[in-house]
Scaffold this motif. Structure first.
Motif, PDB file in Angstrom:
ATOM      1  N   ARG A 283       0.821  -1.212   0.000  1.00  0.00           N
ATOM      2  CA  ARG A 283       0.000   0.000   0.000  1.00  0.00           C
ATOM      3  C   ARG A 283       0.853   1.258   0.000  1.00  0.00           C
ATOM      4  O   ARG A 283       0.432   2.304  -0.498  1.00  0.00           O
ATOM      5  CB  ARG A 283      -0.926   0.006   1.220  1.00  0.00           C
ATOM      6  N   TYR A 284       2.059   1.168   0.551  1.00  0.00           N
ATOM      7  CA  TYR A 284       2.913   2.335   0.616  1.00  0.00           C
ATOM      8  C   TYR A 284       3.558   2.613  -0.743  1.00  0.00           C
ATOM      9  O   TYR A 284       3.756   3.768  -1.121  1.00  0.00           O
ATOM     10  CB  TYR A 284       3.964   2.143   1.704  1.00  0.00           C
ATOM     11  N   ALA A 287       0.819   4.134  -2.812  1.00  0.00           N
ATOM     12  CA  ALA A 287       0.479   5.503  -2.409  1.00  0.00           C
ATOM     13  C   ALA A 287       1.411   6.528  -2.999  1.00  0.00           C
ATOM     14  O   ALA A 287       1.069   7.705  -3.139  1.00  0.00           O
ATOM     15  CB  ALA A 287       0.492   5.601  -0.885  1.00  0.00           C
ATOM     16  N   GLN A 288       2.626   6.115  -3.386  1.00  0.00           N
ATOM     17  CA  GLN A 288       3.609   7.047  -3.908  1.00  0.00           C
ATOM     18  C   GLN A 288       3.533   7.214  -5.425  1.00  0.00           C
ATOM     19  O   GLN A 288       4.234   8.008  -5.999  1.00  0.00           O
ATOM     20  CB  GLN A 288       5.025   6.575  -3.513  1.00  0.00           C
TER      21      GLN A 288
END
Length: 289
Positions: A283-284, A287-288
Motif C-alpha cells: 500500500r505504501y 500511495a507514492q
C-alpha cells in the motif's frame, strides 16, 4: 469442476512427537491438501509446542502445502505477531498463513499478565489491520544489496506504519523484508465479527450454505466449512470453497478422499496463488505512484 473443494487439516498438536508431526503434515501434503492449521492455547493440561514453532519446524520438510498456525490476538504483542508470521512465510517460501486466535479467557490473560476484555472484536480488528500494514512496510524492491555503495536497502522504500489505536500504538517498520506472498493468508472464524478482514472464513453448523452465504456477504473471499468427518465433505460441496477436517486421532493416510472433490494445489505456487489470490502491491508503494 464447480463442486471441487480445497481440503485443509487441523492439527491440535496434543501429545505429538516431532516425528509424528512431520508424518502428519507429509501425509496431508501427499493427499493434496491445500493447507494445515495448527491449534494453540496458552494454557493447557497437556504438553505441546506453540503453533508457530510447529509450523516453522515443518517448513523445510514440505514444499506445497500451506502452513497456518493459530496466533492469539489479545495475548500476543502485535509487532511480534506480524514478524513471526512474515518469518514463517520466508521460511516456507510463500506458504505462510495465520489462523486468527481470540482466546480471551482469564487463564490465558493470567499467563501473560494482561486483563480480560469485555469485547475483543475491536482489538482483533486493530491487530489484523496493523499486521497487514507491517507486512506492507517494506516495498518489494527495498533490498538492493549495492556492494559498490555499501547499501543493503533503499531507506526510501521502508516505511513507518505509525499506527495509533485504542489498544496499542505501533511505529514500525517490520524488521524483516517483505515476505514472498506480500501478505500471508489470513484465516478466521466467521463468528468473530471480522469476516471483512479475512481471506478465508471458517463456518460450522447444520446450515452451512446459509452461513457461507452470510460470510460472503460480509466480505469473505473464500469460505471453508469446519467438519469432523470426511463423509460430510460431499454434503457441503457447492456451498463452500473448501473444508477443514478435524480428525482427532484418525490418520490422513487412512482416509479415502474422493478424487472428484479434491482440488489439488500446484507445486511451485505460493499458498495465495493456489487459493486463487493475487499477490498484493504494498500500500505504501501504491500511495507514492
Amino acid at each position: 469442476m464447480a463442486d471441487q473443494l480445497y481440503f485443509a487439516l487441523e492439527l491440535d498438536g496434543f501429545d505429538e512427537s516431532p516425528a509424528r508431526l512431520l508424518e502428519k503434515v507429509a501425509d496431508a501434503e501427499r493427499a493434496g491438501f491445500a493447507f494445515v492449521t495448527f491449534g494453540d492455547s496458552l494454557v493447557s493440561s497437556r504438553n505441546r509446542l506453540d503453533a508457530g514453532t510447529r509450523a516453522a519446524y515443518v517448513a523445510s520438510t514440505t514444499s506445497t502445502i500451506g502452513l497456518a498456525p493459530t496466533v492469539h490476538t489479545v495475548t500476543t504483542e502485535p509487532f511480534f505477531l506480524a514478524t513471526q508470521l512474515a518469518s514463517l512465510d520466508h521460511a516456507s517460501h510463500g506458504r505462510g498463513a495465520w489462523v486468527v486466535g481470540a482466546d480471551n479467557t482469564a487463564a490465558a490473560h493470567a499467563a501473560v499478565g494482561s486483563q480480560v476484555h469485555a469485547d475483543v472484536t475491536a482489538e482483533i480488528r486493530d491487530v489484523i489491520d496493523v499486521s497487514r500494514r507491517l507486512w506492507d512496510s517494506w516495498e518489494d524492491d527495498a533490498v538492493i544489496r549495492d556492494a559498490s555503495t555499501g547499501r543493503y536497502l533503499d531507506p526510501a522504500k521502508v516505511h513507518h506504519v505509525r499506527f495509533e489505536g485504542e489498544f496499542f500504538d505501533v511505529v514500525g517498520p517490520l524488521i524483516t523484508p517483505r515476505s514472498p506472498q506480500g501478505q500471508v493468508v489470513v484465516i478466521g472464524d466467521a463468528d468473530l465479527g471480522i469476516t471483512d478482514l479475512l481471506d478465508v472464513a471458517l463456518v460450522r453448523g447444520e446450515d452451512i450454505a446459509d452461513r457461507a452465504d452470510a460470510a460472503r456477504a460480509d466480505g469473505a473471499a473464500l469460505v471453508f466449512a469446519d467438519i469432523d468427518h470426511l463423509s460430510d465433505a460431499q454434503s457441503v460441496a457447492g456451498a463452500v470453497d473448501g473444508v477443514r477436517l478435524h480428525l482427532g486421532t484418525t490418520a490422513v493416510k487412512d482416509l479415502a478422499v474422493p478424487a472428484h472433490l479434491l482440488r489439488i494445489p500446484t507445486p511451485g505456487l505460493s499458498l495465495r496463488e493456489n487459493l486463487g489470490f493475487t499477490r498484493p502491491v504494498s500500500r505504501y508503494a501504491a500511495a507514492q505512484k
